[in-house]
Design a protein around this motif. Sequence first.
Motif, PDB file in Angstrom:
ATOM      1  N   LEU A   1       0.836  -1.190   0.000  1.00 44.67           N
ATOM      2  CA  LEU A   1       0.000   0.000   0.000  1.00 44.67           C
ATOM      3  C   LEU A   1       0.874   1.244   0.000  1.00 44.67           C
ATOM      4  N   ARG A   2       0.419   2.270  -0.686  1.00 47.44           N
ATOM      5  CA  ARG A   2       1.188   3.501  -0.756  1.00 47.44           C
ATOM      6  C   ARG A   2       1.192   4.180   0.607  1.00 47.44           C
ATOM      7  N   PRO A   3       2.368   4.452   1.189  1.00 50.78           N
ATOM      8  CA  PRO A   3       2.404   5.144   2.471  1.00 50.78           C
ATOM      9  C   PRO A   3       1.891   6.566   2.305  1.00 50.78           C
ATOM     10  N   VAL A   4       1.208   7.045   3.318  1.00 50.53           N
ATOM     11  CA  VAL A   4       0.623   8.375   3.270  1.00 50.53           C
ATOM     12  C   VAL A   4       1.568   9.358   3.952  1.00 50.53           C
ATOM     13  N   LEU A   5       2.077  10.317   3.160  1.00 49.94           N
ATOM     14  CA  LEU A   5       2.901  11.368   3.735  1.00 49.94           C
ATOM     15  C   LEU A   5       1.993  12.452   4.286  1.00 49.94           C
ATOM     16  N   GLY A   6       2.470  13.112   5.306  1.00 52.39           N
ATOM     17  CA  GLY A   6       1.683  14.178   5.905  1.00 52.39           C
ATOM     18  C   GLY A   6       1.739  15.432   5.070  1.00 52.39           C
ATOM     19  N   ASP A   7       2.409  16.434   5.587  1.00 51.15           N
ATOM     20  CA  ASP A   7       2.511  17.721   4.914  1.00 51.15           C
ATOM     21  C   ASP A   7       3.688  17.678   3.941  1.00 51.15           C
ATOM     22  N   ILE A   8       3.418  17.448   2.657  1.00 56.25           N
ATOM     23  CA  ILE A   8       4.523  17.334   1.695  1.00 56.25           C
ATOM     24  C   ILE A   8       5.137  18.687   1.368  1.00 56.25           C
ATOM     25  N   SER A   9       4.551  19.766   1.897  1.00 53.06           N
ATOM     26  CA  SER A   9       5.140  21.082   1.659  1.00 53.06           C
ATOM     27  C   SER A   9       6.360  21.314   2.546  1.00 53.06           C
ATOM     28  N   GLU A  10       6.577  20.445   3.541  1.00 54.45           N
ATOM     29  CA  GLU A  10       7.764  20.558   4.378  1.00 54.45           C
ATOM     30  C   GLU A  10       8.898  19.806   3.684  1.00 54.45           C
ATOM     31  N   ILE A  11       9.802  20.553   3.087  1.00 56.88           N
ATOM     32  CA  ILE A  11      10.838  19.990   2.231  1.00 56.88           C
ATOM     33  C   ILE A  11      12.169  19.996   2.969  1.00 56.88           C
ATOM     34  N   ILE A  12      12.889  18.891   2.874  1.00 63.20           N
ATOM     35  CA  ILE A  12      14.178  18.774   3.549  1.00 63.20           C
ATOM     36  C   ILE A  12      15.271  18.444   2.539  1.00 63.20           C
ATOM     37  N   ARG A  13      16.509  18.666   2.964  1.00 68.10           N
ATOM     38  CA  ARG A  13      17.664  18.289   2.149  1.00 68.10           C
ATOM     39  C   ARG A  13      18.115  16.890   2.521  1.00 68.10           C
ATOM     40  N   VAL A  14      18.400  16.068   1.498  1.00 67.94           N
ATOM     41  CA  VAL A  14      19.050  14.776   1.691  1.00 67.94           C
ATOM     42  C   VAL A  14      20.448  14.898   1.087  1.00 67.94           C
ATOM     43  N   GLY A  15      21.471  14.527   1.835  1.00 72.85           N
ATOM     44  CA  GLY A  15      22.848  14.663   1.366  1.00 72.85           C
ATOM     45  C   GLY A  15      23.662  15.503   2.328  1.00 72.85           C
ATOM     46  N   ARG A  16      24.972  15.298   2.300  1.00 72.06           N
ATOM     47  CA  ARG A  16      25.861  16.042   3.187  1.00 72.06           C
ATOM     48  C   ARG A  16      25.839  17.532   2.864  1.00 72.06           C
TER      49      ARG A  16
ATOM     50  N   SER B   1      28.199   9.508  -7.837  1.00 73.11           N
ATOM     51  CA  SER B   1      27.212   8.466  -7.547  1.00 73.11           C
ATOM     52  C   SER B   1      26.831   8.460  -6.070  1.00 73.11           C
ATOM     53  N   ASN B   2      27.621   9.132  -5.237  1.00 68.81           N
ATOM     54  CA  ASN B   2      27.339   9.178  -3.803  1.00 68.81           C
ATOM     55  C   ASN B   2      27.182  10.588  -3.258  1.00 68.81           C
ATOM     56  N   GLU B   3      27.835  11.546  -3.880  1.00 69.84           N
ATOM     57  CA  GLU B   3      27.794  12.917  -3.392  1.00 69.84           C
ATOM     58  C   GLU B   3      26.803  13.731  -4.209  1.00 69.84           C
ATOM     59  N   TYR B   4      25.599  13.890  -3.686  1.00 68.86           N
ATOM     60  CA  TYR B   4      24.574  14.681  -4.361  1.00 68.86           C
ATOM     61  C   TYR B   4      23.544  15.108  -3.326  1.00 68.86           C
ATOM     62  N   TRP B   5      22.743  16.081  -3.708  1.00 71.44           N
ATOM     63  CA  TRP B   5      21.675  16.568  -2.832  1.00 71.44           C
ATOM     64  C   TRP B   5      20.316  16.245  -3.440  1.00 71.44           C
ATOM     65  N   SER B   6      19.340  16.104  -2.572  1.00 65.47           N
ATOM     66  CA  SER B   6      17.943  15.995  -2.974  1.00 65.47           C
ATOM     67  C   SER B   6      17.121  16.928  -2.096  1.00 65.47           C
ATOM     68  N   ALA B   7      16.030  17.424  -2.629  1.00 68.35           N
ATOM     69  CA  ALA B   7      15.072  18.221  -1.861  1.00 68.35           C
ATOM     70  C   ALA B   7      13.722  17.530  -2.011  1.00 68.35           C
ATOM     71  N   VAL B   8      13.291  16.862  -0.946  1.00 74.16           N
ATOM     72  CA  VAL B   8      12.126  15.972  -0.990  1.00 74.16           C
ATOM     73  C   VAL B   8      11.252  16.207   0.235  1.00 74.16           C
ATOM     74  N   PRO B   9      10.018  15.685   0.236  1.00 68.75           N
ATOM     75  CA  PRO B   9       9.143  15.867   1.404  1.00 68.75           C
ATOM     76  C   PRO B   9       9.700  15.157   2.638  1.00 68.75           C
ATOM     77  N   ARG B  10       9.550  15.793   3.779  1.00 70.13           N
ATOM     78  CA  ARG B  10       9.928  15.145   5.031  1.00 70.13           C
ATOM     79  C   ARG B  10       9.053  13.896   5.237  1.00 70.13           C
ATOM     80  N   GLY B  11       9.666  12.827   5.691  1.00 69.05           N
ATOM     81  CA  GLY B  11       8.924  11.594   5.925  1.00 69.05           C
ATOM     82  C   GLY B  11       8.981  10.626   4.761  1.00 69.05           C
ATOM     83  N   LEU B  12       9.646  11.002   3.668  1.00 67.63           N
ATOM     84  CA  LEU B  12       9.784  10.084   2.538  1.00 67.63           C
ATOM     85  C   LEU B  12      10.514   8.819   2.988  1.00 67.63           C
ATOM     86  N   GLU B  13       9.937   7.671   2.718  1.00 66.42           N
ATOM     87  CA  GLU B  13      10.522   6.407   3.170  1.00 66.42           C
ATOM     88  C   GLU B  13      11.102   5.583   2.038  1.00 66.42           C
ATOM     89  N   SER B  14      10.683   5.851   0.814  1.00 68.31           N
ATOM     90  CA  SER B  14      11.220   5.130  -0.335  1.00 68.31           C
ATOM     91  C   SER B  14      11.160   6.038  -1.552  1.00 68.31           C
TER      92      SER B  14
END
Length: 278
Positions: free
Chosen positions: A82-97, A113-126
């Motif tokens: 089942l698709r996990p339900v994210l809460g407030d997807i407007s809360e965006i966080i950085r993934v990466g050093r 391949s390892n050093e990069y940034w992402s800006a995604v919703p908080r609570g993203l699990e996959s």
Amino acid sequence: MRRAVAAAALAACAVIRAAVPAAAQMESFSDEEIQAARQDPDKYTIDEGSLAIENLGPTVNPRGGGPLLPPPPTPPAPGGGLRPVLGDISEIIRVGREIWSIVEANRPQVDVSNEYWSAVPRGLESWTDLEGWDAPKGTTYRLTAKNLYGMTMVDVTFSVLRRTGGSYRDASDRVRGEFLTGVTVEPLSVTVGPGYRLDLTAHMDPQSIGNVGTRENPIASMTPRVSWRIRTVIKDSQGRSLYYLTGDGQFRELAGPFRRDSLGPVAQSLDKELEFDR
């Protein structure tokens, strides 16, 4: 006059070098480099006014910062598919050093391949929770610097890579948001003259991550910067360039010694927004 000033700076550097521990001396300049700078200081002095960054255009076949989709930050949540339900997807966080080295002492360091940034919703699990990513894009730049004789002593090209447009499909099957991943800086070629040291560093302040869309349909934004340091026995020059990109595909230069004639018409029309450090 310039030679007198450079010679005085060289003498000061020699005194400092003699006082540092042996371990630090191994990372500094060799005796041969110090002697060469003493004999011809103008050759080992960067002309600050010569520093320039040229936009060379789109990167050919960009790799998009490693894998087409980075590995998931955590294992997928259980729930029988089942698709996990994210809460407030407007809360965006950085993934990466926050910071990493691109070039250190003239040698490329980054593993895109390892050093990069992402800006995604908080609570993203996959990463499978986001879909519809655009093809990887990149913009190539050339940084050059000359000495007081007008000789090019630093010539490096690098690409700012990114992947945009990833969206979240909610429980009501609505496609929402546009996010970022695979944002990185890849060195393509590095040419540095004898007696010079070049360091390039990529940095992303967590506070630069934002939402330029709406709460219901967020658009991720980030402002990465590339800092450089050019060192010789005589002079230590430092500076940075700043870039702005968003999940809906916007990308432009904000600050740095960019050659204005190399920028696209959109960037050139933003004279009041862009802060060109000359």
